[in-house]
Design a protein around this motif. Structure first.
Motif, PDB file in Angstrom:
ATOM      1  N   ALA A 111       0.828  -1.207   0.000  1.00  0.00           N
ATOM      2  CA  ALA A 111       0.000   0.000   0.000  1.00  0.00           C
ATOM      3  C   ALA A 111       0.864   1.260   0.000  1.00  0.00           C
ATOM      4  CB  ALA A 111      -0.947  -0.010   1.203  1.00  0.00           C
ATOM      5  N   TYR A 112       1.968   1.250   0.761  1.00  0.00           N
ATOM      6  CA  TYR A 112       2.895   2.388   0.733  1.00  0.00           C
ATOM      7  C   TYR A 112       3.496   2.550  -0.655  1.00  0.00           C
ATOM      8  CZ  TYR A 112       3.045   3.898   5.628  1.00  0.00           C
ATOM      9  OH  TYR A 112       2.734   4.444   6.843  1.00  0.00           O
ATOM     10  N   GLU A 113       3.905   1.441  -1.275  1.00  0.00           N
ATOM     11  CA  GLU A 113       4.499   1.499  -2.616  1.00  0.00           C
ATOM     12  C   GLU A 113       3.537   2.128  -3.617  1.00  0.00           C
ATOM     13  OE1 GLU A 113       5.330  -2.679  -3.121  1.00  0.00           O
ATOM     14  OE2 GLU A 113       7.465  -2.366  -2.751  1.00  0.00           O
ATOM     15  N   THR A 114       2.273   1.761  -3.507  1.00  0.00           N
ATOM     16  CA  THR A 114       1.262   2.254  -4.441  1.00  0.00           C
ATOM     17  C   THR A 114       0.911   3.721  -4.173  1.00  0.00           C
ATOM     18  OG1 THR A 114       0.330   0.041  -4.657  1.00  0.00           O
ATOM     19  CG2 THR A 114      -1.097   1.894  -5.279  1.00  0.00           C
ATOM     20  N   LYS A 115       0.606   4.041  -2.927  1.00  0.00           N
ATOM     21  CA  LYS A 115       0.134   5.383  -2.591  1.00  0.00           C
ATOM     22  C   LYS A 115       1.201   6.458  -2.778  1.00  0.00           C
ATOM     23  CE  LYS A 115      -2.246   7.972   1.048  1.00  0.00           C
ATOM     24  NZ  LYS A 115      -2.892   7.872   2.375  1.00  0.00           N
ATOM     25  N   TYR A 116       2.439   6.138  -2.434  1.00  0.00           N
ATOM     26  CA  TYR A 116       3.503   7.151  -2.454  1.00  0.00           C
ATOM     27  C   TYR A 116       4.538   6.896  -3.543  1.00  0.00           C
ATOM     28  CZ  TYR A 116       1.321   8.366   1.960  1.00  0.00           C
ATOM     29  OH  TYR A 116       0.404   8.724   2.921  1.00  0.00           O
ATOM     30  N   ALA A 117       4.141   6.176  -4.587  1.00  0.00           N
ATOM     31  CA  ALA A 117       5.044   5.847  -5.700  1.00  0.00           C
ATOM     32  C   ALA A 117       5.695   7.112  -6.241  1.00  0.00           C
ATOM     33  CB  ALA A 117       4.279   5.138  -6.800  1.00  0.00           C
ATOM     34  N   GLY A 118       6.991   7.032  -6.456  1.00  0.00           N
ATOM     35  CA  GLY A 118       7.728   8.146  -7.033  1.00  0.00           C
ATOM     36  C   GLY A 118       8.287   9.136  -6.029  1.00  0.00           C
ATOM     37  N   SER A 119       7.895   9.028  -4.765  1.00  0.00           N
ATOM     38  CA  SER A 119       8.420   9.964  -3.774  1.00  0.00           C
ATOM     39  C   SER A 119       9.853   9.577  -3.403  1.00  0.00           C
ATOM     40  CB  SER A 119       7.568   9.946  -2.505  1.00  0.00           C
ATOM     41  OG  SER A 119       8.222  10.699  -1.488  1.00  0.00           O
ATOM     42  N   PRO A 120      10.752  10.565  -3.337  1.00  0.00           N
ATOM     43  CA  PRO A 120      12.122  10.260  -2.925  1.00  0.00           C
ATOM     44  C   PRO A 120      12.216   9.884  -1.443  1.00  0.00           C
ATOM     45  CG  PRO A 120      11.839  12.626  -3.161  1.00  0.00           C
ATOM     46  CD  PRO A 120      10.564  11.985  -3.647  1.00  0.00           C
ATOM     47  N   TYR A 121      11.155  10.105  -0.681  1.00  0.00           N
ATOM     48  CA  TYR A 121      11.158   9.798   0.750  1.00  0.00           C
ATOM     49  C   TYR A 121      10.632   8.404   1.052  1.00  0.00           C
ATOM     50  CZ  TYR A 121      11.669  14.817   0.770  1.00  0.00           C
ATOM     51  OH  TYR A 121      12.111  16.090   0.521  1.00  0.00           O
ATOM     52  N   LEU A 122      10.251   7.663   0.040  1.00  0.00           N
ATOM     53  CA  LEU A 122       9.629   6.350   0.220  1.00  0.00           C
ATOM     54  C   LEU A 122      10.571   5.221   0.640  1.00  0.00           C
ATOM     55  CD1 LEU A 122       6.970   4.794   0.051  1.00  0.00           C
ATOM     56  CD2 LEU A 122       7.398   4.476  -2.386  1.00  0.00           C
ATOM     57  N   PRO A 123      11.794   5.114   0.116  1.00  0.00           N
ATOM     58  CA  PRO A 123      12.632   3.943   0.420  1.00  0.00           C
ATOM     59  C   PRO A 123      12.802   3.585   1.896  1.00  0.00           C
ATOM     60  CG  PRO A 123      13.564   5.104  -1.430  1.00  0.00           C
ATOM     61  CD  PRO A 123      12.430   5.969  -0.906  1.00  0.00           C
ATOM     62  N   PRO A 124      12.929   4.541   2.821  1.00  0.00           N
ATOM     63  CA  PRO A 124      13.099   4.136   4.223  1.00  0.00           C
ATOM     64  C   PRO A 124      11.915   3.357   4.799  1.00  0.00           C
ATOM     65  CG  PRO A 124      13.748   6.430   3.939  1.00  0.00           C
ATOM     66  CD  PRO A 124      13.106   5.996   2.660  1.00  0.00           C
ATOM     67  N   PHE A 125      10.762   3.427   4.182  1.00  0.00           N
ATOM     68  CA  PHE A 125       9.588   2.717   4.678  1.00  0.00           C
ATOM     69  C   PHE A 125       9.641   1.216   4.392  1.00  0.00           C
ATOM     70  CE2 PHE A 125       8.118   7.037   4.656  1.00  0.00           C
ATOM     71  CZ  PHE A 125       7.288   7.106   5.760  1.00  0.00           C
ATOM     72  N   PHE A 126      10.654   0.770   3.647  1.00  0.00           N
ATOM     73  CA  PHE A 126      10.716  -0.632   3.244  1.00  0.00           C
ATOM     74  C   PHE A 126      11.775  -1.462   3.957  1.00  0.00           C
ATOM     75  CE2 PHE A 126       9.179   1.377  -0.844  1.00  0.00           C
ATOM     76  CZ  PHE A 126       7.865   1.232  -0.476  1.00  0.00           C
ATOM     77  N   GLY A 127      12.565  -0.871   4.816  1.00  0.00           N
ATOM     78  CA  GLY A 127      13.553  -1.644   5.551  1.00  0.00           C
ATOM     79  C   GLY A 127      12.890  -2.453   6.653  1.00  0.00           C
ATOM     80  N   LYS A 128      13.565  -3.474   7.130  1.00  0.00           N
ATOM     81  CA  LYS A 128      13.025  -4.330   8.196  1.00  0.00           C
ATOM     82  C   LYS A 128      12.696  -3.529   9.451  1.00  0.00           C
ATOM     83  CE  LYS A 128      12.458  -8.370   6.644  1.00  0.00           C
ATOM     84  NZ  LYS A 128      11.066  -8.685   6.353  1.00  0.00           N
ATOM     85  N   ASP A 129      13.548  -2.544   9.790  1.00  0.00           N
ATOM     86  CA  ASP A 129      13.270  -1.736  10.981  1.00  0.00           C
ATOM     87  C   ASP A 129      11.924  -1.023  10.841  1.00  0.00           C
ATOM     88  OD1 ASP A 129      15.624  -2.490  12.169  1.00  0.00           O
ATOM     89  OD2 ASP A 129      16.703  -0.655  11.637  1.00  0.00           O
TER      90      ASP A 129
END
Length: 119
Positions: free
Chosen positions: A90-108
């Motif tokens: 859902a994060y990938e879809t809703k915020y696609a293209g944002s440069p701030y998105l990658p940190p939301f995908f780490g295990k932490d």
């Protein structure tokens, strides 16, 4: 949960999450939220180190604000891998293209996912 009064919050790009500090005062911070089914989720991009996240774990009764609306919420930690994966998608879809998105995908960050339930 069917009829969740928070459902419309999922349409917001950013919400304000309110939390109680250890000294009893209230604080708030803007966060990204996503909707999966009828449920609303938030995730700390800095994982368990996030101050708002830690405070909601300590005292899960907080609030969500957007515009003129204020909703009392109860935060519930999410550990079910299927739900965590759906929130990630859902994060990938809703915020696609944002440069701030990658940190939301780490295990932490994935381990710092909360479901917001109305209270």
């Amino acid at each position: 949960m069917a009829g969740n009064p928070l459902r419309h919050v999922g349409d917001e790009q950013e919400i304000i999450i309110g939390f109680q500090r250890p000294d009893g005062s209230w604080g708030s911070t803007p966060v990204w939220d996503v909707q999966v089914g009828d449920d609303i989720f938030v995730r700390s991009m800095t994982g368990a180190k996030g101050g708002w996240y830690r405070r909601l774990l300590d005292n899960p009764d907080g609030e969500v604000r957007h515009g003129e609306h204020v909703h009392p919420v109860h935060a519930e930690a999410v550990s079910d891998s299927k739900t965590v994966a759906a929130v990630t998608e859902a994060y990938e879809t809703k915020y696609a293209g944002s440069p701030y998105l990658p940190p939301f995908f780490g295990k932490d960050s994935e381990n710092a996912t909360l479901r917001l339930a109305p209270r």
